[in-house]
Design a protein around this motif. Structure first.
Motif, PDB file in Angstrom:
ATOM      1  N   LEU A 357       0.681  -1.229   0.189  1.00  0.00           N
ATOM      2  CA  LEU A 357      -0.279  -0.229   0.190  1.00  0.00           C
ATOM      3  C   LEU A 357       0.780   0.805   0.010  1.00  0.00           C
ATOM      4  O   LEU A 357      -0.002   2.089   0.161  1.00  0.00           O
ATOM      5  CB  LEU A 357      -0.765   0.314   1.193  1.00  0.00           C
ATOM      6  CG  LEU A 357      -1.833  -1.233   1.747  1.00  0.00           C
ATOM      7  CD1 LEU A 357      -2.934  -1.553   2.851  1.00  0.00           C
ATOM      8  CD2 LEU A 357      -2.998  -0.640  -0.298  1.00  0.00           C
ATOM      9  N   GLU A 358       2.326   1.459  -0.307  1.00  0.00           N
ATOM     10  CA  GLU A 358       2.908   2.548  -0.014  1.00  0.00           C
ATOM     11  C   GLU A 358       3.489   2.489  -1.840  1.00  0.00           C
ATOM     12  O   GLU A 358       3.618   2.202  -2.919  1.00  0.00           O
ATOM     13  CB  GLU A 358       4.266   1.278  -0.125  1.00  0.00           C
ATOM     14  CG  GLU A 358       5.622   2.702   0.116  1.00  0.00           C
ATOM     15  CD  GLU A 358       6.822   2.667   0.277  1.00  0.00           C
ATOM     16  OE1 GLU A 358       6.902   2.252   1.568  1.00  0.00           O
ATOM     17  OE2 GLU A 358       7.889   1.839  -0.252  1.00  0.00           O
ATOM     18  N   PRO A 359       2.866   4.336  -2.314  1.00  0.00           N
ATOM     19  CA  PRO A 359       2.794   4.607  -3.299  1.00  0.00           C
ATOM     20  C   PRO A 359       4.939   4.584  -3.719  1.00  0.00           C
ATOM     21  O   PRO A 359       5.247   5.892  -3.974  1.00  0.00           O
ATOM     22  CB  PRO A 359       2.021   5.999  -3.650  1.00  0.00           C
ATOM     23  CG  PRO A 359       2.945   6.155  -1.912  1.00  0.00           C
ATOM     24  CD  PRO A 359       2.667   5.285  -0.958  1.00  0.00           C
ATOM     25  N   THR A 360       4.883   3.925  -3.664  1.00  0.00           N
ATOM     26  CA  THR A 360       6.565   3.639  -4.015  1.00  0.00           C
ATOM     27  C   THR A 360       7.030   4.241  -5.412  1.00  0.00           C
ATOM     28  O   THR A 360       7.662   4.773  -5.153  1.00  0.00           O
ATOM     29  CB  THR A 360       7.229   2.097  -4.596  1.00  0.00           C
ATOM     30  OG1 THR A 360       6.350   1.015  -3.387  1.00  0.00           O
ATOM     31  CG2 THR A 360       8.505   1.663  -4.822  1.00  0.00           C
ATOM     32  N   ASP A 361       6.482   4.311  -6.101  1.00  0.00           N
ATOM     33  CA  ASP A 361       6.496   5.366  -7.287  1.00  0.00           C
ATOM     34  C   ASP A 361       7.113   6.955  -7.406  1.00  0.00           C
ATOM     35  O   ASP A 361       7.722   7.697  -7.224  1.00  0.00           O
ATOM     36  CB  ASP A 361       6.368   5.102  -8.458  1.00  0.00           C
ATOM     37  CG  ASP A 361       5.971   3.719  -9.830  1.00  0.00           C
ATOM     38  OD1 ASP A 361       7.006   3.158  -9.375  1.00  0.00           O
ATOM     39  OD2 ASP A 361       4.972   3.476  -9.767  1.00  0.00           O
ATOM     40  N   LYS A 362       5.728   7.376  -6.213  1.00  0.00           N
ATOM     41  CA  LYS A 362       6.146   8.546  -6.096  1.00  0.00           C
ATOM     42  C   LYS A 362       6.978   8.923  -4.954  1.00  0.00           C
ATOM     43  O   LYS A 362       8.050   9.938  -5.084  1.00  0.00           O
ATOM     44  CB  LYS A 362       4.737   9.145  -5.395  1.00  0.00           C
ATOM     45  CG  LYS A 362       4.834  10.360  -4.766  1.00  0.00           C
ATOM     46  CD  LYS A 362       4.010  10.741  -3.903  1.00  0.00           C
ATOM     47  CE  LYS A 362       2.272  10.341  -4.631  1.00  0.00           C
ATOM     48  NZ  LYS A 362       1.837  11.946  -5.404  1.00  0.00           N
ATOM     49  N   LEU A 363       7.623   8.060  -4.251  1.00  0.00           N
ATOM     50  CA  LEU A 363       8.569   8.502  -2.730  1.00  0.00           C
ATOM     51  C   LEU A 363      10.041   7.788  -3.885  1.00  0.00           C
ATOM     52  O   LEU A 363      11.248   8.854  -4.097  1.00  0.00           O
ATOM     53  CB  LEU A 363       8.723   6.877  -2.082  1.00  0.00           C
ATOM     54  CG  LEU A 363       7.403   6.885  -1.592  1.00  0.00           C
ATOM     55  CD1 LEU A 363       7.423   5.966   0.110  1.00  0.00           C
ATOM     56  CD2 LEU A 363       7.502   8.208  -0.364  1.00  0.00           C
ATOM     57  N   ARG A 364       9.789   7.246  -4.623  1.00  0.00           N
ATOM     58  CA  ARG A 364      11.091   7.120  -5.727  1.00  0.00           C
ATOM     59  C   ARG A 364      11.696   8.658  -6.442  1.00  0.00           C
ATOM     60  O   ARG A 364      12.417   8.838  -7.093  1.00  0.00           O
ATOM     61  CB  ARG A 364      11.431   5.996  -7.168  1.00  0.00           C
ATOM     62  CG  ARG A 364      11.245   5.048  -5.973  1.00  0.00           C
ATOM     63  CD  ARG A 364      11.324   3.748  -7.380  1.00  0.00           C
ATOM     64  NE  ARG A 364      11.267   2.051  -6.772  1.00  0.00           N
ATOM     65  CZ  ARG A 364      11.244   1.318  -6.507  1.00  0.00           C
ATOM     66  NH1 ARG A 364      10.135   1.119  -7.407  1.00  0.00           N
ATOM     67  NH2 ARG A 364      11.260   0.315  -6.573  1.00  0.00           N
ATOM     68  N   ALA A 365      10.551   9.165  -6.785  1.00  0.00           N
ATOM     69  CA  ALA A 365      10.764  10.446  -7.406  1.00  0.00           C
ATOM     70  C   ALA A 365      11.099  11.365  -6.917  1.00  0.00           C
ATOM     71  O   ALA A 365      11.334  12.414  -7.164  1.00  0.00           O
ATOM     72  CB  ALA A 365       8.911  10.845  -8.519  1.00  0.00           C
ATOM     73  N   PHE A 366      10.624  11.133  -5.655  1.00  0.00           N
ATOM     74  CA  PHE A 366      11.359  12.533  -4.988  1.00  0.00           C
ATOM     75  C   PHE A 366      13.006  12.379  -4.918  1.00  0.00           C
ATOM     76  O   PHE A 366      13.528  13.109  -4.423  1.00  0.00           O
ATOM     77  CB  PHE A 366       9.902  12.149  -3.063  1.00  0.00           C
ATOM     78  CG  PHE A 366       9.010  12.690  -3.204  1.00  0.00           C
ATOM     79  CD1 PHE A 366       8.165  13.943  -4.144  1.00  0.00           C
ATOM     80  CD2 PHE A 366       8.133  11.830  -1.991  1.00  0.00           C
ATOM     81  CE1 PHE A 366       7.117  13.881  -3.650  1.00  0.00           C
ATOM     82  CE2 PHE A 366       6.548  12.372  -2.707  1.00  0.00           C
ATOM     83  CZ  PHE A 366       6.256  13.249  -2.758  1.00  0.00           C
ATOM     84  N   GLU A 367      13.537  11.101  -4.215  1.00  0.00           N
ATOM     85  CA  GLU A 367      14.494  10.890  -4.649  1.00  0.00           C
ATOM     86  C   GLU A 367      15.103  11.216  -5.422  1.00  0.00           C
ATOM     87  O   GLU A 367      16.706  12.098  -5.324  1.00  0.00           O
ATOM     88  CB  GLU A 367      14.892   9.445  -3.922  1.00  0.00           C
ATOM     89  CG  GLU A 367      14.399   8.323  -2.580  1.00  0.00           C
ATOM     90  CD  GLU A 367      14.374   7.227  -2.154  1.00  0.00           C
ATOM     91  OE1 GLU A 367      14.516   6.906  -1.389  1.00  0.00           O
ATOM     92  OE2 GLU A 367      14.585   6.158  -3.742  1.00  0.00           O
ATOM     93  N   LYS A 368      14.238  11.010  -7.239  1.00  0.00           N
ATOM     94  CA  LYS A 368      15.606  11.724  -7.799  1.00  0.00           C
ATOM     95  C   LYS A 368      15.354  13.111  -8.235  1.00  0.00           C
ATOM     96  O   LYS A 368      16.470  14.014  -8.407  1.00  0.00           O
ATOM     97  CB  LYS A 368      14.919  10.785  -8.757  1.00  0.00           C
ATOM     98  CG  LYS A 368      15.161   9.218  -9.638  1.00  0.00           C
ATOM     99  CD  LYS A 368      14.418   9.356 -10.468  1.00  0.00           C
ATOM    100  CE  LYS A 368      14.441   7.359 -10.294  1.00  0.00           C
ATOM    101  NZ  LYS A 368      14.029   6.493 -11.742  1.00  0.00           N
TER     102      LYS A 368
END
Length: 422
Positions: A357-368
């Motif tokens: 249930l984690e928005p992994t793509d969103k979190l990866r985008a924040f990191e990038k």
């Protein structure tokens, strides 16, 4: 409003909150449904097995407690497992140790076991609709009493255990053939010493030599998947264990085979969640044994800890779920044994659901984008979102107890079944 309607309503509200973050709850539930946990048979009987008619092995695995009602026969064990499966959503597997064969009340030594001794397990598993995995058993035997098995200096003892390993691979392969799905065969040796050891290199050389010899027998991975399990130390092997993490990392990478990581088999401050992303770059698959260490490899019942959550976060974030197998490995004889199963299975599923249930793509985008504050903020907000409403709905849809309903179900089973075993 009925209880079912309230659960459905809470689920609807949860879907809306997660959708606002870009998470499709229904997709997450479908992924959760694919998690086929390997449930270990040995929690139900304190790792006694059925190798000897009186059920008393020579020792080698420490189980704490003597809570009444443990399974004493294959029939009782199977009945308990069926009850456990009725309390947990999803389709799961059962992990057998070699000492759990159906030996007909006769002693069959470990260099003599055959697929026929596990045929009734295969038939039972087919009947109730589950798959089986397998574990060779190198502990609790006179030929392992001095702490060494397949890396022993005595060639006769080494050959005895090599033969056991050969036979276990063939048994696991036959299980896989009959069930139409590869049987994961976990290999763990207790070899090691309590005090300072001079001959570490020699024992490890013997271990490598023995494994190389046994694995010359090629068996199709359509039927069998071998995996080797590492350990830092254990009771009676505090100084060192022959099959260390470094040994098996090197061995599995060199031989392109599966590696087992047990959550309790490392230094008390070391966790396996951080190892997944590294090892998946070099080994084809991983087997995870989920337990809860309390300062050492104590095999406590799995509960929803930070490390359990981190473990499944790494599984999901790696994008390699199909390469990772998850099994439970705890044994607690101090509490209701079926209750231990139910808590452990449900906690493991909850940790996986949270990760899904984690928005992994969103979190990866924040990191990038270098938005580390935003990443932190979302990770914190996720902790308070209603994931349990999703799990409750998942249980409801699978016709298993919702919330704490499983507690009364286990209490009733204890009153009607296990309490009458003494």
């Amino acid at each position: 409003m009925s209880k079912k309607e309230k659960i459905a309503q809470a689920y609807g509200h949860a879907k809306e909150q997660y959708a606002a973050l870009g998470v499709d709850v229904e997709d997450a539930v479908r992924e959760l449904d694919k998690l086929s946990l390997c449930i270990h048979c040995w929690q139900a009987d304190d790792v006694s097995g059925f190798e000897v008619p009186d059920g008393q092995l020579s020792g080698g695995i420490q189980v704490t407690g003597n809570y009444p009602g443990k399974a004493r026969t294959i029939e009782e064990l199977r009945k308990d497992i069926e009850k456990v499966l009725s309390l947990a959503p999803g389709k799961h597997r059962l992990g057998l140790h070699a000492i759990y064969g159906d030996f007909g009340g006769k002693f069959v030594d470990r260099d003599q076991i055959e697929p026929k001794h596990f045929q009734s397990w295969i038939d039972w598993a087919k009947k109730i609709g589950i798959k089986l995995d397998f574990n060779s058993t190198f502990f609790s035997h006179p030929k392992s009493a001095d702490g060494y098995t397949i890396s022993h200096f005595d060639p006769e003892i080494r050959e005895f255990w090599k033969e056991h390993l050969r036979l276990c691979r063939r048994i696991a392969a036959e299980i896989g053939r009959q069930q139409g799905d590869p049987c994961v065969h976990n290999i763990w040796f207790p070899d090691g010493e309590k005090d300072k050891t001079v001959s570490r290199f020699e024992h490890r050389r013997l271990l490598k030599e023995a494994l190389d010899d046994v694995f010359t027998e090629k068996i199709s991975t359509d039927y069998l998947k071998d995996t080797v399990e590492c350990k830092l130390f254990g009771i009676g092997s505090e100084s060192y264990v022959v099959g260390s993490h470094e040994f098996y990392t090197g061995y599995t990478v060199k031989n392109n085979m599966m590696l087992t990581l047990d959550a309790g088999h490392f230094h008390p401050t070391e966790v396996i969640s951080d190892k997944i992303s590294s090892l998946l770059l070099f080994v084809p698959e991983l087997m995870l044994h989920v337990s809860r260490p309390e300062r050492w490899d104590s095999d406590h019942v799995v509960i929803l800890t930070d490390e359990l959550s981190a473990l499944f976060q790494e599984i999901v974030r790696s994008g390699q779920k199909e390469k990772i197998h998850v099994g439970l490995d705890f044994f607690d004889g101090s509490i209701n044994r079926l209750g231990a199963y139910a808590v452990g299975i449900r906690s493991t599923q909850k940790a996986y659901l949270q990760a899904l249930l984690e928005p992994t793509d969103k979190l990866r985008a924040f990191e990038k984008e270098g938005k580390n504050f935003e990443r932190m903020a979302y990770l914190e907000e996720l902790k308070a979102l209603p994931w349990n409403a999703v799990y409750n709905y998942y249980c409801l849809k699978n016709n298993v107890p919702v919330g704490d309903e499983y507690v009364s179900a286990i209490q009733s089973y204890e009153n009607d079944v296990t309490s009458k075993r003494e």
